[in-house]
Write an enzyme that holds these catalytic residues in place. Structure first.
Site, PDB file in Angstrom:
ATOM      1  N   TYR A 100      32.659  49.931  -2.507  1.00  0.00           N
ATOM      2  CA  TYR A 100      33.652  50.271  -1.478  1.00  0.00           C
ATOM      3  C   TYR A 100      33.359  49.446  -0.233  1.00  0.00           C
ATOM      4  O   TYR A 100      32.213  49.338   0.210  1.00  0.00           O
ATOM      5  CB  TYR A 100      33.571  51.757  -1.120  1.00  0.00           C
ATOM      6  CG  TYR A 100      34.463  52.135   0.057  1.00  0.00           C
ATOM      7  CD1 TYR A 100      35.771  52.560  -0.167  1.00  0.00           C
ATOM      8  CD2 TYR A 100      34.004  52.050   1.368  1.00  0.00           C
ATOM      9  CE1 TYR A 100      36.591  52.881   0.896  1.00  0.00           C
ATOM     10  CE2 TYR A 100      34.824  52.367   2.434  1.00  0.00           C
ATOM     11  CZ  TYR A 100      36.117  52.784   2.199  1.00  0.00           C
ATOM     12  OH  TYR A 100      36.933  53.088   3.258  1.00  0.00           O
ATOM     13  N   GLU A 145      40.912  48.142   3.824  1.00  0.00           N
ATOM     14  CA  GLU A 145      40.092  48.911   2.888  1.00  0.00           C
ATOM     15  C   GLU A 145      40.200  48.313   1.498  1.00  0.00           C
ATOM     16  O   GLU A 145      41.305  48.140   0.976  1.00  0.00           O
ATOM     17  CB  GLU A 145      40.535  50.373   2.861  1.00  0.00           C
ATOM     18  CG  GLU A 145      39.675  51.252   1.965  1.00  0.00           C
ATOM     19  CD  GLU A 145      40.128  52.703   1.972  1.00  0.00           C
ATOM     20  OE1 GLU A 145      39.330  53.575   2.337  1.00  0.00           O
ATOM     21  OE2 GLU A 145      41.302  52.955   1.621  1.00  0.00           O
TER      22      GLU A 145
END
Length: 402
Positions: A121, A209
């Site tokens: 992530y 993101e």
């Protein structure tokens, strides 16, 4: 402003970020044609993704359908792409982020499938605690980052970037080392982190993101991408403003934006109209303190006209969940008499039949209170914020009993 995944990937690719090959489609036939084009270029495995402004698509479900495969599907051939596209297109996808009402799928994205070695992530955003652009990374890619933060917070690492120097090799190497990357993959990741920072700064993004960031064939790749932008900076980026998908926006939020109002719908039943973001937050907090639930955040700003206030009032009352309305105005540049005129005009036009509490203070407060007193409407006045919160919660509870 939000954009779709396929739009975000196209932007990031221009900045040197590696992404899977993909083609956007606006209907089933275009999805099939996209799959055939990818097939002709060597793709043997396809991924079909519903394009909505919400996360958790893969774990979502379609309303009224026995098909529980969600909004991200692996397809082995073009026929499977067609079947999956028919199951998604124009149907309502419900995810954790959409709420129970879900979102209608009106765009699809066909990409080539890739063999994933490992998932990570990565996000870039402004950390308000440090006032610095910050990378947030984790080895737990592909998962809900909020869940990771709650259960295993030690697996989330933040690296702040000095705003004067900008991102450095030391920064990108630290990020790669935290993820445990080595060799060519590490070098690839360091390049990508630098690219993400450059894209974030130059495009005036509010967040980038990548979840998951994957390793494949000795390099890193953005398997998914989300980008939001500072709406106050869009005048510098007409090419990004052109990516706006109004069909994804709440109708009332769009009307508010078009009228220079700040509106966000919430789940409560007490409508709120306030001037100033800080006062709006305080108003919602004190409503909750006394046992009520705000139905919205609505800031009319410091220079609203009577007409704009009327629009704001209509927006609040268009929410069927609203059982009462609290107006809390501290007049400075925004004069209380202007607010009062807008309130009275809207209440008369809509034939208001729910409790309305008004607290006015500041510039032209006497004139504003007189306008309300002379209106002939059943408006409950309050002396201060505490008094207003008590009265609106009590009035809402009494209305619910009826």
């Amino acid at each position: 402003m939000n954009i779709h995944e396929y739009q975000a990937k196209k932007l990031l690719e221009k900045y040197g970020v590696s992404v899977p090959k993909g083609i956007a489609a606006m209907n089933v036939q275009e999805a099939v044609m996209a799959a055939k084009e990818l097939e002709n270029n060597g793709t043997t495995l396809f991924v079909l993704k519903a394009q909505i402004h919400a996360g958790g698509r893969g774990a979502g479900y379609f309303k009224g359908s026995a098909d529980d495969k969600g909004g991200v599907r692996l397809c082995k051939n073009v026929d499977e792409v067609r079947i999956a596209a028919e199951a998604m297109m124009d149907n309502i996808l419900v995810t954790k982020q959409t709420g129970a009402e879900g979102k209608k799928v009106q765009r699809l994205y066909v990409t080539n499938g890739v063999d994933i070695d490992k998932e990570y992530y990565v996000s870039v955003l402004l950390d308000r605690a440090t006032s610095k652009v910050t990378f947030i990374i984790s080895t737990e890619g592909g998962m809900d980052i909020e869940e990771v933060a709650e259960k295993t917070p030690e697996k989330i690492i933040k690296v702040s970037i000095d705003p004067i120097i900008g991102v450095t090799n030391a920064n990108t190497e630290k990020l790669a080392d935290v993820l445990g990357l080595k060799g060519a993959v590490k070098a690839s990741a360091m390049d990508m982190f630098a690219c993400l920072y450059k894209a974030y700064m130059e495009l005036d993004a509010s967040i980038i993101e990548i979840n998951p960031l994957i390793t494949v064939e000795n390099k890193v790749m953005a398997l998914d991408a989300k980008m939001n932008f500072d709406p106050n900076a869009l005048f510098r980026h007409p090419e990004i403003a052109a990516l706006r998908d109004e069909s994804e926006e709440d109708v009332n939020e769009k009307i508010a934006t078009d009228n220079e109002l700040s509106y966000v719908r919430l789940d409560g039943d007490i409508g709120c109209m306030v001037n100033g973001a800080g006062l709006a937050m305080a108003t919602m907090d004190i409503i909750k303190l006394y046992g009520g639930e705000p139905a919205n955040f609505l800031d009319v700003g410091g220079s609203a006209t009577s007409e704009r206030v009327t629009v704001a009032f209509k927006i609040i009352l268009s929410d069927p969940n609203v059982k009462s309305v609290l107006v809390n105005i501290f007049g400075g540049i925004m004069k209380c008499d202007i607010i009062a005129e807008g309130i009275v005009a809207a209440a008369k036009e809509i034939l208001l039949d729910i409790p309305l509490v008004v607290r006015l203070e500041g510039t032209n407060v006497k004139e504003g209170k007189k306008i309300i007193a002379d209106s002939g409407l059943s408006i409950i006045t309050a002396n201060d914020l505490d008094d207003a919160a008590r009265k609106i919660v009590t009035a809402t509870q009494k209305s619910a009993v009826k």
